[in-house]
Design an enzyme around this catalytic site. Structure first.
Site, PDB file in Angstrom:
ATOM      1  N   SER A   1       0.839  -1.197   0.000  1.00  0.00           N
ATOM      2  CA  SER A   1       0.000   0.000   0.000  1.00  0.00           C
ATOM      3  C   SER A   1       0.875   1.248   0.000  1.00  0.00           C
ATOM      4  CB  SER A   1      -0.907   0.026   1.235  1.00  0.00           C
ATOM      5  OG  SER A   1      -1.583   1.258   1.342  1.00  0.00           O
TER       6      SER A   1
ATOM      7  N   TYR B   1      -1.978  -0.855  10.070  1.00  0.00           N
ATOM      8  CA  TYR B   1      -2.090  -1.221   8.649  1.00  0.00           C
ATOM      9  C   TYR B   1      -0.822  -0.850   7.892  1.00  0.00           C
ATOM     10  CZ  TYR B   1      -3.938  -1.278   3.860  1.00  0.00           C
ATOM     11  OH  TYR B   1      -4.134  -1.511   2.519  1.00  0.00           O
TER      12      TYR B   1
END
Length: 254
Positions: free
Chosen positions: A145, A160
């Site tokens: 990401s 995350y």
């Protein structure tokens, strides 16, 4: 080694109709791949597989799997191996977000994010690699990401971002070990994409706000990401490994 005509791509977390995995599965099926969908929601996985088979005329299987559980992963992939052609590609898409600020984060929630995003990638990849090594051919693509590179700043926060940073290190180190076996290992780091992992469907107002610093002036689509993944698992990407591909419209310039 040339690509076999009969080949399967395994995609984890790919049952959602609005997800990157489903778009990737559709595109691969259109290119003649057999498709195996592993998802925590077994019913949704079966329905997605049936839909893809009906529309593209390829062999498919949908199986329930908790990627954070070794026994569940092994059982699911045993089913896959008995149902479709040999696995040539693995796309690790299963993941959960975490918009919780660091000082409010709990160990339980932190562990769950890493169990799915990082340990799940380890378990599924290790299980699939046995067959790839034996056949001397394989493609592994895992989803990182932009949050791993920028330190969040889109939707999810520290847990995350840290787990997705782990995917980059995992990819680079594993590529070193797998090269001699004819297996490439790469990562894709998307910027903001209109999927449910962003906290639900993005409103037009939220899309506009998120697009302010994106050079191409819009958030990404699942089709944008799927196109890149499909190239990386295909026959033309055999000289690409240990790479992390930014696909963020210019939001992060590396």
């Amino acid at each position: 080694m040339s690509f076999p005509t009969e080949r399967t791509a395994v995609l984890t977390g790919a049952a959602s109709a609005r997800g990157i995995g489903r778009a990737t599965a559709d595109r691969l099926a259109g290119d003649g791949w057999s498709i195996a969908i592993l998802d925590i929601d077994g019913t949704a996985a079966e329905e997605a597989a049936a839909d893809i088979a009906q529309r593209h005329g390829v062999r498919t299987v949908g199986v329930a799997a908790d990627v954070s559980d070794e026994a569940s992963v092994d059982a699911a992939l045993t089913t896959v191996e008995g149902s479709v052609p040999p696995i040539v590609a693995l796309v690790n898409l299963a993941g959960i977000s975490s918009p919780t600020a660091f000082m409010q984060e709990t160990k339980e929630a932190w562990d769950r994010v890493f169990a799915v995003n990082m340990t799940g990638t380890f378990l599924v990849t290790q299980r699939v690699l046995h067959g790839m090594i034996e056949r001397g051919l394989g493609r592994v693509v895992s989803i990182s990401s932009i949050s791993a590179q920028r330190g969040g700043g889109t939707y999810s926060k520290v847990a995350y971002s840290a787990s997705k940073a782990g995917i980059i290190g995992f990819t680079r180190a594993l590529a070193r070990e797998m090269g001699e076996h004819g297996i490439t290992v790469n990562a894709v780091a998307p910027g903001p994409v209109d999927t449910d992992i962003m906290g639900g469907t993005l409103t037009e107002e939220r899309k506009e706000d998120m697009s302010r610093d994106i050079l191409v002036g819009r958030v990404g689509t699942v089709e944008d990401i799927a196109a890149l993944i499909c190239f990386l698992v295909g026959p033309d990407a055999g000289y690409i490994t240990a790479a992390t591909y930014d696909i963020n419209g210019g939001l992060q310039v590396s």
